[in-house]
Design a protein around this motif. Structure first.
Motif, PDB file in Angstrom:
ATOM      1  N   ARG A 481       0.847  -1.205   0.000  1.00 22.17           N
ATOM      2  CA  ARG A 481       0.000   0.000   0.000  1.00 22.17           C
ATOM      3  C   ARG A 481       0.880   1.251   0.000  1.00 22.17           C
ATOM      4  O   ARG A 481       1.254   1.781   1.040  1.00 22.17           O
ATOM      5  N   ILE A 482       1.243   1.707  -1.173  1.00 20.34           N
ATOM      6  CA  ILE A 482       2.067   2.908  -1.299  1.00 20.34           C
ATOM      7  C   ILE A 482       1.385   3.887  -2.241  1.00 20.34           C
ATOM      8  O   ILE A 482       0.491   3.527  -3.011  1.00 20.34           O
ATOM      9  N   GLU A 483       1.828   5.125  -2.177  1.00 24.21           N
ATOM     10  CA  GLU A 483       1.361   6.145  -3.113  1.00 24.21           C
ATOM     11  C   GLU A 483       2.481   7.154  -3.345  1.00 24.21           C
ATOM     12  O   GLU A 483       3.329   7.374  -2.477  1.00 24.21           O
ATOM     13  N   VAL A 484       2.467   7.746  -4.523  1.00 19.90           N
ATOM     14  CA  VAL A 484       3.452   8.761  -4.872  1.00 19.90           C
ATOM     15  C   VAL A 484       2.852  10.123  -4.590  1.00 19.90           C
ATOM     16  O   VAL A 484       1.795  10.474  -5.121  1.00 19.90           O
ATOM     17  N   GLN A 485       3.509  10.889  -3.735  1.00 23.32           N
ATOM     18  CA  GLN A 485       3.015  12.200  -3.334  1.00 23.32           C
ATOM     19  C   GLN A 485       3.955  13.291  -3.825  1.00 23.32           C
ATOM     20  O   GLN A 485       5.151  13.062  -4.042  1.00 23.32           O
ATOM     21  N   MET A 486       3.412  14.477  -3.985  1.00 21.67           N
ATOM     22  CA  MET A 486       4.218  15.636  -4.359  1.00 21.67           C
ATOM     23  C   MET A 486       4.811  16.249  -3.092  1.00 21.67           C
ATOM     24  O   MET A 486       4.161  16.317  -2.051  1.00 21.67           O
ATOM     25  N   SER A 487       6.068  16.675  -3.195  1.00 14.91           N
ATOM     26  CA  SER A 487       6.732  17.320  -2.056  1.00 14.91           C
ATOM     27  C   SER A 487       7.278  18.644  -2.537  1.00 14.91           C
ATOM     28  O   SER A 487       8.305  18.713  -3.196  1.00 14.91           O
ATOM     29  N   SER A 488       6.569  19.718  -2.223  1.00 13.11           N
ATOM     30  CA  SER A 488       6.962  21.046  -2.689  1.00 13.11           C
ATOM     31  C   SER A 488       8.064  21.599  -1.798  1.00 13.11           C
ATOM     32  O   SER A 488       7.856  21.841  -0.614  1.00 13.11           O
ATOM     33  N   GLN A 489       9.236  21.805  -2.393  1.00 10.94           N
ATOM     34  CA  GLN A 489      10.373  22.341  -1.642  1.00 10.94           C
ATOM     35  C   GLN A 489      11.062  23.422  -2.465  1.00 10.94           C
ATOM     36  O   GLN A 489      12.276  23.519  -2.482  1.00 10.94           O
ATOM     37  N   LYS A 490      10.292  24.224  -3.154  1.00 17.28           N
ATOM     38  CA  LYS A 490      10.857  25.189  -4.071  1.00 17.28           C
ATOM     39  C   LYS A 490      11.438  26.378  -3.322  1.00 17.28           C
ATOM     40  O   LYS A 490      10.856  26.908  -2.394  1.00 17.28           O
ATOM     41  N   MET A 491      12.622  26.818  -3.776  1.00 15.45           N
ATOM     42  CA  MET A 491      13.270  27.984  -3.178  1.00 15.45           C
ATOM     43  C   MET A 491      13.937  28.770  -4.284  1.00 15.45           C
ATOM     44  O   MET A 491      14.753  28.250  -5.031  1.00 15.45           O
ATOM     45  N   THR A 492      13.586  30.019  -4.431  1.00 15.92           N
ATOM     46  CA  THR A 492      14.234  30.878  -5.415  1.00 15.92           C
ATOM     47  C   THR A 492      15.264  31.724  -4.699  1.00 15.92           C
ATOM     48  O   THR A 492      15.436  31.647  -3.485  1.00 15.92           O
TER      49      THR A 492
END
Length: 578
Positions: A481-492
């Motif tokens: 039971r797995i899922e692919v999630q988004m991980s927002s780590q954006k830095m400008t």
């Protein structure tokens, strides 16, 4: 009378031509018949051999390559070769669980997945092939053999590996030119020659044509980047030996020893190893160097001996697109939390993490720093693995010349975070260190680029049965039971980023930049159950560069709270091929 004489002559001529044509056709027919008979005999022999192969598992077949037909190792030969490979891995002995897979590289039909994204594979990683328990202890003569031969097979060869296909990204043509960079590295003969010149092999990973597009039998050549290697201690014969090793590895480089002089010229050599290294780079900038004579360099990089660059073309592209040509740029490439520290005002600073890249004008500025040339803090003649040359350079710039330090953080790099949390940005890294986990074997892992290109190294693959591969790094078995999630780590580019202890900011004299690999990344999440991870310990190129063998090991009794602990050492061997 003339017509009566011409008719017979024409008839004779026509008859001779017809006979000649029939003769030629007959020869062609005979030749064709002989070829068909030969092909029939060969097919018959091949069919018999195939039957024998199915019964005995010992007859070689054939495969099509760019060079034509080539023999395929028999099942017994391949199994025996794999067993010897596993026996040679460090720290393994006695009973071991082994799984072997042949990984066939195919071109992706969906295009590039992008930085920080996971490539999904439609088939399962195991696909009916499980682990086999094998005793790695070499059998004594006349012992350990049963009448049915089962024990003999376990002792002499491994089970034949299954095959799994993985789609990979096509190498990009719009990347930077490695020939724009001249590297400077400081070390000594003892460290360079250790492990049969292991450091030279590591450097060759980013200083030569390490590409899946080159012919496999072609000798490795320089990719255009140059190397200035300074040794703190070396005899003349040792310098010659190191130069020969660089040449054999395909590196365009030269070697010199730290000079120690007395008298009127002594002040020039007070700065020790790194001061002289910077001076040599400065000489090369004006065409007085020994590497790449006449070549104009856009960037001059000073890196620690344990720094590894997995994709130099990408790093050059990031530098070229971010920093305009002709500017005065001094760029640090930190990767870990330890690369950041507090200054006297409690603000976060970095000295580059052992990797600093300079534009020509910035190199001119550093070359004029009297503080740095005099050695600054800790400027001894003997360079050490934990040299503080970055800190010396930073403080000398503070004293004599204001130059804003640019910081470029790539995938996997650490950024000071708010509160007690830092950030690990997503994507593949620009710089790695081979003297620290988790990329201790990064130079070995990078060898897979011989088969599938530099973009393939550290690419993440998720298989249909919840197994995941980080190519050249690790393999993980997840619960179902797995899922692919988004991980927002954006830095400008920004100032005022909070440090680890909270409240402190990045110093004003530092400008932080993100790379294209810092953004919307993906991660694997699961609920319930434990994972099991095999980490890369060895890799080598085989069969004239047509294959790369990787070994991933899970040690018994070792694992975090989220990882399943095993009662036996286990190994996964991947054989990458076209």
């Amino acid at each position: 009378m003339a017509p009566h004489h011409r008719l017979p002559r024409m008839a004779v001529s026509y008859g001779r031509t017809r006979i000649l044509r029939l003769t030629v056709l007959a020869c062609i027919a005979c030749t064709t018949l002989v070829m068909i008979m030969q092909i029939g005999r060969a097919w018959s022999r091949g069919r018999d051999g195939h039957r024998h192969h199915l019964l005995q598992g010992a007859s070689p077949g054939w495969k099509t390559t760019k060079e034509g037909l080539a023999p395929v190792k028999s099942r017994e030969e391949l199994g025996r070769e794999m067993l010897e490979y596993v026996r040679g891995l460090p720290g393994l002995q006695g009973e071991v669980a082994v799984l072997s897979k042949r990984v066939r590289v195919v071109e992706s039909k969906e295009g590039a997945v992008g930085e920080g994204k996971i490539r999904r594979v439609g088939r399962g990683f195991l696909e009916g092939h499980g682990f086999a328990r094998v005793d790695l202890t070499p059998p004594a003569a006349g012992e350990g053999r049963s009448d049915n031969g089962e024990t003999l097979k376990q002792e002499t060869r491994l089970p034949v590996p299954g095959v799994v296909e993985v789609p990979v990204d096509v190498p990009r043509d719009d990347m930077g030119d490695p020939g724009e960079v001249l590297f400077g590295i400081a070390s000594d003969y003892e460290r360079v020659s250790r492990d049969d010149f292991g450091l030279v092999r590591d450097w060759a990973g980013f200083l030569t044509n390490h590409s899946a597009e080159r012919e496999r039998k072609e000798k490795r050549r320089s990719n255009g980047a140059g190397l200035l290697l300074v040794l703190s201690k070396a005899t003349e014969s040792e310098v010659v030996e190191v130069k020969a090793r660089l040449w054999q590895a395909g590196i365009d480089g030269t070697v010199f020893v730290v000079e120690q002089r007395e008298g009127k010229d002594s002040d020039r050599y007070k700065g020790g190893v790194y001061a002289q290294l910077f001076q040599r780079l400065l000489m090369s900038r004006f065409g007085k160097g020994e590497v790449g004579a006449g070549k104009t360099r856009r960037w001059f990089a000073v890196v620690d001996e344990k720094v590894f660059i997995p994709n130099l073309r990408k790093l050059v592209w990031e530098m070229d697109t971010r920093f305009e040509d002709g500017g005065e740029w001094l760029v640090g490439l930190p990767t870990e939390k330890e690369d950041w520290a507090d200054d006297e005002n409690g603000k976060q600073i970095t000295y580059g993490g052992g990797a600093v890249v300079m534009s020509p004008s910035a190199l001119d500025t550093v070359g004029q720093l009297m503080c740095f040339q005099a050695g600054g803090k800790g400027g001894n003649d003997e360079v050490k693995a934990d040299s503080n040359w970055g800190e010396t350079l930073y403080k000398c710039l503070e004293q004599e010349r204001y130059l804003k330090i640019q910081v470029l953080v790539g995938g996997g790099g650490y950024l000071p975070g708010e509160g007690n949390q830092g950030q690990k940005v997503s994507g593949r890294p620009l710089v790695l260190r081979t003297d620290k986990d988790p990329f201790k074997f990064s130079a070995k892992g990078h060898l897979v680029s011989n088969v599938c290109g530099e973009e393939c190294y550290l690419q993440r693959f998720l298989f249909a049965d919840s197994w995941a591969l980080i190519n050249g790094h690790s393999i993980t078995a997840y619960p179902r039971r797995i899922e692919v999630q988004m991980s927002s780590q954006k830095m400008t580019q920004q100032k005022g980023f909070q440090n680890k202890s909270g409240g402190g900011e990045v110093a004003d004299k530092i400008a932080v930049h993100s790379t294209s690999s810092v953004g919307e990344g993906q991660k694997i999440a699961w609920r319930g159950g434990k994972t099991k991870t095999w980490r890369l310990v060895s890799a080598e190129v085989r069969d004239d560069g047509k294959e790369v063998w990787q070994a991933y090991v899970n040690e018994k009794g070792i694992g975090s709270k989220e990882e399943e602990k095993s009662d036996v050492d286990s190994v996964i061997v991947l054989v990458w091929e076209f």
